[in-house]
Design a protein around this motif. Structure first.
Motif, PDB file in Angstrom:
ATOM      1  N   THR A 155     -17.164  16.948  13.791  1.00 49.03           N
ATOM      2  CA  THR A 155     -18.138  17.533  13.196  1.00 49.03           C
ATOM      3  C   THR A 155     -19.641  16.761  13.274  1.00 49.03           C
ATOM      4  O   THR A 155     -19.404  15.215  13.114  1.00 49.03           O
ATOM      5  CB  THR A 155     -18.152  18.107  11.862  1.00 49.03           C
ATOM      6  OG1 THR A 155     -17.837  17.125  11.095  1.00 49.03           O
ATOM      7  CG2 THR A 155     -16.819  18.991  11.823  1.00 49.03           C
ATOM      8  N   MET A 180     -20.162  22.633  18.964  1.00 46.94           N
ATOM      9  CA  MET A 180     -20.818  22.953  17.605  1.00 46.94           C
ATOM     10  C   MET A 180     -20.375  24.650  17.431  1.00 46.94           C
ATOM     11  O   MET A 180     -19.883  24.952  16.215  1.00 46.94           O
ATOM     12  CB  MET A 180     -22.533  22.733  17.602  1.00 46.94           C
ATOM     13  CG  MET A 180     -22.692  21.424  17.173  1.00 46.94           C
ATOM     14  SD  MET A 180     -24.409  21.323  16.946  1.00 46.94           S
ATOM     15  CE  MET A 180     -25.233  21.762  18.400  1.00 46.94           C
ATOM     16  N   GLU A 184     -19.134  23.828  13.629  1.00 45.15           N
ATOM     17  CA  GLU A 184     -20.054  23.955  12.834  1.00 45.15           C
ATOM     18  C   GLU A 184     -20.300  25.435  12.177  1.00 45.15           C
ATOM     19  O   GLU A 184     -20.498  26.399  12.942  1.00 45.15           O
ATOM     20  CB  GLU A 184     -21.521  23.454  13.321  1.00 45.15           C
ATOM     21  CG  GLU A 184     -21.341  21.933  13.773  1.00 45.15           C
ATOM     22  CD  GLU A 184     -21.119  21.026  12.935  1.00 45.15           C
ATOM     23  OE1 GLU A 184     -21.414  21.180  11.844  1.00 45.15           O
ATOM     24  OE2 GLU A 184     -20.693  19.717  13.429  1.00 45.15           O
ATOM     25  N   PRO A 187     -24.863  25.730  13.078  1.00 39.35           N
ATOM     26  CA  PRO A 187     -25.301  24.554  14.081  1.00 39.35           C
ATOM     27  C   PRO A 187     -26.558  24.212  13.791  1.00 39.35           C
ATOM     28  O   PRO A 187     -26.903  22.918  13.779  1.00 39.35           O
ATOM     29  CB  PRO A 187     -25.159  25.189  15.479  1.00 39.35           C
ATOM     30  CG  PRO A 187     -23.997  26.273  15.298  1.00 39.35           C
ATOM     31  CD  PRO A 187     -24.292  26.683  13.976  1.00 39.35           C
ATOM     32  N   SER A 190     -26.905  22.186  10.654  1.00 40.35           N
ATOM     33  CA  SER A 190     -26.173  20.733  11.205  1.00 40.35           C
ATOM     34  C   SER A 190     -26.984  19.784  11.969  1.00 40.35           C
ATOM     35  O   SER A 190     -27.188  18.534  11.569  1.00 40.35           O
ATOM     36  CB  SER A 190     -24.866  20.929  11.817  1.00 40.35           C
ATOM     37  OG  SER A 190     -24.023  21.564  10.834  1.00 40.35           O
TER      38      SER A 190
END
Length: 274
Positions: A155, A180, A184, A187, A190
């Motif tokens: 991650t 991702m 995630e 995404p 993130s």
């Protein structure tokens, strides 16, 4: 508008002259060159892509197990990166050398000793790689892979943690939309959390196909890249449909499919990447 490129390994072992011509004709700005230090002449590669007006943005490394608990295997991996750094310098690209991507051994999805020990070894090996690269004036990006390809740094948050422990000024994160999509929850959020630590961005849709062939929300990710002022290229790492995700040669006609996928991706991303 950001530059757009693609990974060269997706064309299998096609001669770099053919790859450079295809990339130019598709309308890309450059490539991420496969770091095949034994089969690709770096001087020739630099000249071939430059002659087509293309930039070598970054280097995809060959497989090397930098966190293996066996010191001999681990040293062989470090030695590969040392040779890779020397190889990159011979490309002689101005005004700056390509980035070097770094990650653990792809397809090793569990520790041999313990997760704790091998995480520590990963930090130490990454430090060594970054030190060698910094001495050569080269930046390093650590690619965050999904759990089906690696058991370490899956991650972007884990990538930030690695950067915190390595403490190398030339180390940033390589975020990949395909990975991702698996790891995630959000995404785009993130990417914003990575912020200035983002060094490179890979793009493939959720099925690893062309942009628009899957369900990835690229509009939100491009907006996130804008918000964090990411100025680097967007690198396509797509694959023709078919089995074996670690082999892009899907059989007869796969390069023709790749060409169409890349053209479709260029159109889709440029529509968002204004």
């Amino acid at each position: 508008m950001r530059h757009i490129g693609c990974c060269t390994w997706i064309f299998d072992n096609e001669p770099i002259e053919e790859t450079a011509l295809l990339v130019k004709n598709i309308g890309l700005n450059g490539v991420e060159l496969h770091g095949d230090i034994h089969s690709i002449d770096p001087v020739q590669a630099g000249r071939v892509f430059a002659d087509q007006g293309l930039q070598i943005f970054s280097i995809t490394p060959g497989d090397a197990d930098i966190s293996h608990p066996d010191a001999t295997i681990r040293q062989e991996a470090i030695d590969y990166y040392k040779k890779l750094i020397d190889w990159v310098l011979k490309i002689n690209q101005q005004p700056c050398s390509p980035l070097i991507s770094c990650h653990g051994l792809v397809q090793r999805i569990r520790p041999i000793s313990t997760q704790k020990e091998e995480n520590m070894l990963l930090v130490e090996s990454t430090k060594q790689i970054c030190t060698m690269a910094q001495q050569a004036g080269i930046d390093v990006v650590f690619e965050v892979l999904n759990r089906y390809e690696s058991y370490q740094i899956c991650t972007l948050k884990e990538g930030l943690n690695l950067i915190e422990h390595v403490k190398a000024p030339n180390l940033k994160i390589l975020a990949d939309a395909y990975h991702m999509n698996i790891e995630e929850a959000d995404p785009a959020t993130s990417l914003r959390e990575v912020g200035q630590h983002l060094g490179l961005y890979h793009a493939a849709d959720s099925n690893r196909g062309a942009i628009g062939e899957g369900h990835t929300d690229f509009k939100s990710q491009i907006m996130a890249l804008n918000d964090i002022h990411y100025q680097g290229p967007i690198i396509f790492e797509i694959a023709a449909p078919g089995p074996d995700p670690f082999n892009t040669n899907k059989g007869e006609g796969f390069k023709r499919i790749l060409e169409q996928q890349l053209k479709k991706s260029v159109h889709a991303i440029r529509a968002l990447n204004s």
